[in-house]
Motif scaffolding. Structure first.
Motif, PDB file in Angstrom:
ATOM      1  N   VAL A 211     -34.694 -38.056  22.287  1.00 33.14           N
ATOM      2  CA  VAL A 211     -33.902 -39.029  23.042  1.00 33.14           C
ATOM      3  C   VAL A 211     -34.754 -39.976  23.901  1.00 33.14           C
ATOM      4  O   VAL A 211     -34.434 -41.165  23.987  1.00 33.14           O
ATOM      5  N   PRO A 212     -35.832 -39.505  24.542  1.00 28.98           N
ATOM      6  CA  PRO A 212     -36.608 -40.435  25.366  1.00 28.98           C
ATOM      7  C   PRO A 212     -37.078 -41.684  24.611  1.00 28.98           C
ATOM      8  O   PRO A 212     -37.183 -42.758  25.208  1.00 28.98           O
ATOM      9  N   TYR A 213     -37.346 -41.555  23.307  1.00 27.69           N
ATOM     10  CA  TYR A 213     -37.734 -42.734  22.528  1.00 27.69           C
ATOM     11  C   TYR A 213     -36.552 -43.689  22.375  1.00 27.69           C
ATOM     12  O   TYR A 213     -36.706 -44.914  22.424  1.00 27.69           O
ATOM     13  N   ALA A 214     -35.357 -43.133  22.177  1.00 27.05           N
ATOM     14  CA  ALA A 214     -34.159 -43.970  22.056  1.00 27.05           C
ATOM     15  C   ALA A 214     -33.812 -44.641  23.377  1.00 27.05           C
ATOM     16  O   ALA A 214     -33.295 -45.765  23.400  1.00 27.05           O
ATOM     17  N   GLU A 215     -34.115 -43.958  24.474  1.00 29.11           N
ATOM     18  CA  GLU A 215     -33.793 -44.506  25.797  1.00 29.11           C
ATOM     19  C   GLU A 215     -34.595 -45.767  26.109  1.00 29.11           C
ATOM     20  O   GLU A 215     -34.208 -46.554  26.970  1.00 29.11           O
ATOM     21  N   ARG A 216     -35.692 -45.955  25.425  1.00 29.63           N
ATOM     22  CA  ARG A 216     -36.510 -47.143  25.663  1.00 29.63           C
ATOM     23  C   ARG A 216     -35.891 -48.398  25.050  1.00 29.63           C
ATOM     24  O   ARG A 216     -36.326 -49.508  25.335  1.00 29.63           O
ATOM     25  N   ASP A 217     -34.918 -48.196  24.185  1.00 29.75           N
ATOM     26  CA  ASP A 217     -34.229 -49.319  23.547  1.00 29.75           C
ATOM     27  C   ASP A 217     -32.896 -49.533  24.253  1.00 29.75           C
ATOM     28  O   ASP A 217     -32.035 -48.656  24.253  1.00 29.75           O
ATOM     29  N   GLU A 218     -32.733 -50.686  24.849  1.00 32.79           N
ATOM     30  CA  GLU A 218     -31.537 -50.960  25.656  1.00 32.79           C
ATOM     31  C   GLU A 218     -30.251 -50.761  24.869  1.00 32.79           C
ATOM     32  O   GLU A 218     -29.223 -50.342  25.416  1.00 32.79           O
ATOM     33  N   LYS A 219     -30.297 -51.023  23.575  1.00 38.31           N
ATOM     34  CA  LYS A 219     -29.105 -50.929  22.728  1.00 38.31           C
ATOM     35  C   LYS A 219     -28.603 -49.490  22.609  1.00 38.31           C
ATOM     36  O   LYS A 219     -27.395 -49.246  22.485  1.00 38.31           O
ATOM     37  N   TYR A 220     -29.510 -48.522  22.642  1.00 34.01           N
ATOM     38  CA  TYR A 220     -29.151 -47.131  22.377  1.00 34.01           C
ATOM     39  C   TYR A 220     -29.270 -46.232  23.606  1.00 34.01           C
ATOM     40  O   TYR A 220     -28.883 -45.059  23.550  1.00 34.01           O
ATOM     41  N   ALA A 221     -29.784 -46.764  24.700  1.00 32.83           N
ATOM     42  CA  ALA A 221     -30.161 -45.933  25.848  1.00 32.83           C
ATOM     43  C   ALA A 221     -28.990 -45.142  26.422  1.00 32.83           C
ATOM     44  O   ALA A 221     -29.115 -43.941  26.688  1.00 32.83           O
ATOM     45  N   LYS A 222     -27.855 -45.790  26.616  1.00 32.73           N
ATOM     46  CA  LYS A 222     -26.735 -45.133  27.297  1.00 32.73           C
ATOM     47  C   LYS A 222     -26.205 -43.949  26.500  1.00 32.73           C
ATOM     48  O   LYS A 222     -26.065 -42.834  27.040  1.00 32.73           O
ATOM     49  N   ASP A 223     -25.909 -44.155  25.227  1.00 30.77           N
ATOM     50  CA  ASP A 223     -25.391 -43.062  24.402  1.00 30.77           C
ATOM     51  C   ASP A 223     -26.425 -41.950  24.253  1.00 30.77           C
ATOM     52  O   ASP A 223     -26.093 -40.760  24.313  1.00 30.77           O
ATOM     53  N   ALA A 224     -27.665 -42.350  24.039  1.00 34.46           N
ATOM     54  CA  ALA A 224     -28.721 -41.354  23.838  1.00 34.46           C
ATOM     55  C   ALA A 224     -28.875 -40.473  25.078  1.00 34.46           C
ATOM     56  O   ALA A 224     -29.047 -39.250  24.964  1.00 34.46           O
ATOM     57  N   PHE A 225     -28.793 -41.080  26.247  1.00 35.32           N
ATOM     58  CA  PHE A 225     -28.926 -40.304  27.483  1.00 35.32           C
ATOM     59  C   PHE A 225     -27.780 -39.303  27.628  1.00 35.32           C
ATOM     60  O   PHE A 225     -27.984 -38.162  28.046  1.00 35.32           O
ATOM     61  N   SER A 226     -26.578 -39.719  27.254  1.00 37.41           N
ATOM     62  CA  SER A 226     -25.439 -38.797  27.342  1.00 37.41           C
ATOM     63  C   SER A 226     -25.624 -37.637  26.374  1.00 37.41           C
ATOM     64  O   SER A 226     -25.234 -36.497  26.677  1.00 37.41           O
ATOM     65  N   TRP A 227     -26.231 -37.889  25.227  1.00 38.28           N
ATOM     66  CA  TRP A 227     -26.514 -36.805  24.278  1.00 38.28           C
ATOM     67  C   TRP A 227     -27.531 -35.835  24.854  1.00 38.28           C
ATOM     68  O   TRP A 227     -27.446 -34.626  24.656  1.00 38.28           O
ATOM     69  N   LYS A 228     -28.514 -36.386  25.565  1.00 41.14           N
ATOM     70  CA  LYS A 228     -29.514 -35.511  26.182  1.00 41.14           C
ATOM     71  C   LYS A 228     -28.860 -34.588  27.198  1.00 41.14           C
ATOM     72  O   LYS A 228     -29.155 -33.385  27.235  1.00 41.14           O
ATOM     73  N   LEU A 229     -27.972 -35.128  28.015  1.00 45.06           N
ATOM     74  CA  LEU A 229     -27.282 -34.302  29.001  1.00 45.06           C
ATOM     75  C   LEU A 229     -26.451 -33.223  28.312  1.00 45.06           C
ATOM     76  O   LEU A 229     -26.420 -32.070  28.757  1.00 45.06           O
ATOM     77  N   GLU A 230     -25.788 -33.608  27.235  1.00 38.63           N
ATOM     78  CA  GLU A 230     -24.972 -32.636  26.496  1.00 38.63           C
ATOM     79  C   GLU A 230     -25.844 -31.539  25.896  1.00 38.63           C
ATOM     80  O   GLU A 230     -25.503 -30.349  25.957  1.00 38.63           O
ATOM     81  N   ALA A 231     -26.969 -31.926  25.344  1.00 39.00           N
ATOM     82  CA  ALA A 231     -27.881 -30.946  24.746  1.00 39.00           C
ATOM     83  C   ALA A 231     -28.442 -30.002  25.805  1.00 39.00           C
ATOM     84  O   ALA A 231     -28.554 -28.789  25.580  1.00 39.00           O
ATOM     85  N   MET A 232     -28.783 -30.545  26.968  1.00 42.10           N
ATOM     86  CA  MET A 232     -29.294 -29.716  28.055  1.00 42.10           C
ATOM     87  C   MET A 232     -28.272 -28.673  28.468  1.00 42.10           C
ATOM     88  O   MET A 232     -28.604 -27.495  28.674  1.00 42.10           O
ATOM     89  N   GLU A 233     -27.013 -29.088  28.567  1.00 45.71           N
ATOM     90  CA  GLU A 233     -25.958 -28.162  28.981  1.00 45.71           C
ATOM     91  C   GLU A 233     -25.693 -27.104  27.913  1.00 45.71           C
ATOM     92  O   GLU A 233     -25.578 -25.914  28.219  1.00 45.71           O
ATOM     93  N   LYS A 234     -25.625 -27.527  26.656  1.00 49.72           N
ATOM     94  CA  LYS A 234     -25.288 -26.593  25.591  1.00 49.72           C
ATOM     95  C   LYS A 234     -26.427 -25.642  25.258  1.00 49.72           C
ATOM     96  O   LYS A 234     -26.218 -24.649  24.552  1.00 49.72           O
TER      97      LYS A 234
END
Length: 404
Positions: A211-234
């Motif tokens: 996800v950190p690589y996706a976060e560097r792209d403004e187009k994908y950053a928001k969704d990718a970050f939410s996936w990271k949070l979900e993955a951390m929790e799960k």
């Protein structure tokens, strides 16, 4: 006596200088196919004499994997030329799966070769021998993206495999000094798609890595970050996991103090691990710095609601509604406060006034969330109408349509 010592030293020097490969390494180097050679390396790598022999063994695997890769790449290159020349009849199929697997093998073994090639030799010195093909290996690594792209929506597991090999080798020191500017055009997109597949496959460690690589792209950053949070929790299976999750969230919150999604998750796990008092202290700490923080106000109001402190809860939740007028959540709990107070009222007239307040706030929920996608307000709203107007009233019958 001196002459004997000199002879002995010369003999020792001759053995050291002209010593050949060990039998185990010779056996590995004699194998001409990758699949057989890799089995031999895995079985015998720990019996090789030193790091130099290990580097040489992995170099042999690199060359065999390159051979497999090039066999398919040459067909692909010729097909491209034939297509450009309009000679489509000369185009022949090539094995993209074999090419992709070979590319992965080239990269993985080149990195292992680099590892042992940069370890001290028997004299304690580091003398790398195998970095002359760095640019070639990098080009093969980059082509993994093209190979992966052909599998998107056809075989997403292979897409993930090839993209993952590309992403996981991104920061390897072997590739230091290579200009990677061109990767910026596709890195974010492929990291985003690979993270999505990994999340679906419940491979949460990969999501966090990519996800950190996706976060560097403004187009994908928001969704990718939410996936990271979900993955951390799960990823949480034990209390220790939850503590690690909390620490990661705290680090993110320190970086993003205005991110209310991070704060909401941090509050939740803090309350679960350390108790309600710790959660409440966190809310008060945030509100001391930011009195209009929606998440802190909402959770504080919700906590007051749970403690049946309805008047305090209404006041706090109204402040939350002012902080975020488009959220149905504060209105729902304000309505529930009035509804519960009505149930406790001993005078019917008082109860009716409270029910009307409840209905007004449930109606606001409906206005903000008409399809009940965020909050299931339908049943309680119907109950409030029923209690206030009775089953046969037209308003109650209308409210029944939204009951789930």
């Amino acid at each position: 006596m001196k002459k004997i010592m000199i002879v002995a030293m010369l003999f020792a020097g001759t053995v050291s200088t002209f010593a050949g490969d060990s039998p185990a390494l010779k056996a590995i180097l004699s194998i001409g196919t990758y699949d057989e050679a890799v089995k031999a390396v895995k079985a015998n790598v720990n019996t090789l004499l030193n790091n130099e022999e290990k580097a040489k063994a992995y170099d042999h695997l690199v060359e065999l994997a390159k051979k497999d890769y090039n066999a398919q790449s040459e067909i692909s290159d010729k097909n491209t030329v034939y297509k450009q020349m309009g000679q489509n009849s000369k185009i022949v199929p090539y094995d993209t799966l074999k090419m992709g697997n070979a590319a992965v093998n080239v990269v993985e073994n080149a990195l292992l070769r680099y590892k042992y090639d940069n370890m001290p030799n028997e004299k304690g010195k580091i003398k790398p021998k195998y970095d002359g093909d760095k640019a070639v290996v990098y080009a093969i690594r980059t082509n993994l993206v093209n190979i992966a792209g052909g599998y998107w929506n056809n075989n997403n597991n292979l897409f993930e495999k090839f993209t993952g090999a590309y992403l996981d080798s991104k920061n390897e020191p072997f590739f230091a000094g290579i200009d990677t500017t061109a990767e910026k055009t596709f890195l974010g997109q492929f990291a985003y798609l690979a993270s999505y597949v990994a999340l679906q496959n419940k491979e949460y460690d990969k999501v966090e890595r990519w996800v950190p690589y996706a976060e560097r792209d403004e187009k994908y950053a928001k969704d990718a970050f939410s996936w990271k949070l979900e993955a951390m929790e799960k990823s949480c299976k034990t209390r220790e996991d939850s503590v690690n999750y909390k620490n990661k969230l705290q680090a993110l919150f320190n970086q993003r103090p205005n991110d209310q999604t991070v704060f909401a998750r941090l509050y939740g796990v803090t309350s679960a691990l350390d108790g309600n008092a710790a959660g409440e202290a966190m809310l008060e700490g945030v509100l001391a710095k930011d009195p209009k923080n929606f998440v802190a106000l909402f959770y504080k109001g919700q906590d007051q609601f749970d403690k049946r402190k309805y008047d305090d809860a209404v006041k706090t939740l109204k402040a939350a509604a002012e902080a975020n007028p488009t959220s149905p959540f504060p209105w729902f709990y304000i309505a529930a406060c009035y509804q519960n107070k009505a149930a406790d009222a001993k005078v019917i007239a008082t109860a009716n006034v409270l029910l009307e307040e409840a209905i007004k706030n449930y109606d606001k929920c409906k206005e903000l969330d008409p399809k009940q996608q965020q909050m299931r307000w339908g049943q309680l709203r119907y109950n409030a109408y029923y209690a206030r107007y009775g089953a046969d009233d037209a308003k109650t019958k209308a409210a029944e349509a939204d009951k789930y």
